[in-house]
Design a protein around this motif. Structure first.
Motif, mmCIF file in Angstrom:
data_model
loop_
_atom_site.group_PDB
_atom_site.id
_atom_site.type_symbol
_atom_site.label_atom_id
_atom_site.label_comp_id
_atom_site.label_asym_id
_atom_site.label_seq_id
_atom_site.Cartn_x
_atom_site.Cartn_y
_atom_site.Cartn_z
ATOM 1 N N SER A 44 -4.173 11.827 4.235
ATOM 2 C CA SER A 44 -3.994 10.688 3.119
ATOM 3 C C SER A 44 -3.849 9.581 4.140
ATOM 4 O O SER A 44 -3.220 9.594 5.154
ATOM 5 C CB SER A 44 -3.026 11.083 2.344
ATOM 6 N N GLY A 45 -4.094 8.305 3.461
ATOM 7 C CA GLY A 45 -3.627 7.043 4.012
ATOM 8 C C GLY A 45 -4.463 5.867 3.854
ATOM 9 O O GLY A 45 -5.411 6.183 2.859
ATOM 10 N N ILE A 46 -4.512 4.874 4.527
ATOM 11 C CA ILE A 46 -5.283 3.744 4.223
ATOM 12 C C ILE A 46 -6.421 3.679 5.369
ATOM 13 O O ILE A 46 -6.090 3.846 6.516
ATOM 14 C CB ILE A 46 -4.298 2.518 4.009
ATOM 15 N N SER A 72 -16.137 -5.614 5.841
ATOM 16 C CA SER A 72 -15.193 -4.275 5.499
ATOM 17 C C SER A 72 -14.611 -4.021 4.522
ATOM 18 O O SER A 72 -14.305 -4.820 3.542
ATOM 19 C CB SER A 72 -14.048 -4.833 6.785
ATOM 20 N N ILE A 73 -14.411 -2.664 4.147
ATOM 21 C CA ILE A 73 -13.813 -2.200 2.917
ATOM 22 C C ILE A 73 -12.507 -1.390 3.134
ATOM 23 O O ILE A 73 -12.731 -0.534 3.998
ATOM 24 C CB ILE A 73 -14.790 -1.328 2.014
ATOM 25 N N VAL A 74 -11.603 -1.788 2.569
ATOM 26 C CA VAL A 74 -10.095 -1.038 2.676
ATOM 27 C C VAL A 74 -9.937 -0.186 1.743
ATOM 28 O O VAL A 74 -10.014 -0.965 0.616
ATOM 29 C CB VAL A 74 -9.185 -2.078 3.200
ATOM 30 N N PHE A 75 -9.530 1.006 1.820
ATOM 31 C CA PHE A 75 -9.605 2.036 0.394
ATOM 32 C C PHE A 75 -8.196 2.890 0.821
ATOM 33 O O PHE A 75 -7.857 3.076 2.120
ATOM 34 C CB PHE A 75 -10.605 2.518 -0.050
ATOM 35 N N GLU A 76 -7.859 3.548 -0.146
ATOM 36 C CA GLU A 76 -6.459 4.364 0.159
ATOM 37 C C GLU A 76 -6.982 5.787 -0.458
ATOM 38 O O GLU A 76 -7.479 5.856 -1.626
ATOM 39 C CB GLU A 76 -5.266 3.998 -0.682
ATOM 40 N N ILE A 77 -6.802 6.854 0.461
ATOM 41 C CA ILE A 77 -6.911 8.281 0.105
ATOM 42 C C ILE A 77 -5.491 8.817 -0.088
ATOM 43 O O ILE A 77 -4.537 8.779 0.853
ATOM 44 C CB ILE A 77 -7.560 9.037 1.117
ATOM 45 N N GLY A 78 -5.235 9.107 -1.474
ATOM 46 C CA GLY A 78 -3.994 9.656 -1.901
ATOM 47 C C GLY A 78 -3.730 11.037 -1.322
ATOM 48 O O GLY A 78 -4.563 11.807 -1.137
ATOM 49 N N ALA A 79 -2.439 11.603 -1.334
ATOM 50 C CA ALA A 79 -2.304 13.090 -1.013
ATOM 51 C C ALA A 79 -2.906 13.964 -1.919
ATOM 52 O O ALA A 79 -3.199 15.002 -1.210
ATOM 53 C CB ALA A 79 -0.518 13.210 -1.139
ATOM 54 N N ASP A 80 -3.112 13.728 -3.416
ATOM 55 C CA ASP A 80 -3.781 14.426 -4.035
ATOM 56 C C ASP A 80 -5.336 14.457 -4.086
ATOM 57 O O ASP A 80 -5.775 14.998 -4.679
ATOM 58 C CB ASP A 80 -3.316 14.237 -5.420
#
Length: 103
Positions: A44-46, A72-80
């Motif tokens: 998980s993280g940015i 550039s594309i910034v996105f977040e992957i959550g712990a779930d």
């Protein structure tokens, strides 16, 4: 398409330090074959995925340069979400681009 791309993850407790996770060049369909090693999970993280559009314009478009040398594309992957598949397409033209989370 031959667009160089790289995937980076924001280092924990940082606002601007990125760690390279993977890099590739897009194929004839504009897709990356393997930015990450096959794995059951991703941390998980940015994240930031960057497309070297200037390289593409110079090599594939006869040197006609657009407005964006890099997208550039910034996105977040959550712990779930660590076991989910992520498809992050870039729709690019010389004077604009858009993106969305694909399936």
């Amino acid at each position: 398409m031959n667009v160089p791309i790289k995937l980076e993850r924001l280092m924990p407790c940082s606002k601007d330090a990125w760690d390279l996770v993977g890099k590739d060049v897009t194929n004839g369909d504009g897709r990356s074959g393997q930015l990450l090693q096959p794995s059951a999970t991703v941390a998980s993280g940015i994240y930031k995925i960057s497309f070297d559009t200037r390289h593409y314009e110079t090599a594939e478009c006869g040197g006609k340069l657009g407005f964006y040398p890099n997208a550039s594309i910034v996105f977040e992957i959550g712990a779930d979400q660590t076991r989910q598949h992520f498809h992050v397409p870039l729709l690019y033209s010389p004077f604009g681009y858009s993106t969305y989370r694909g399936s």
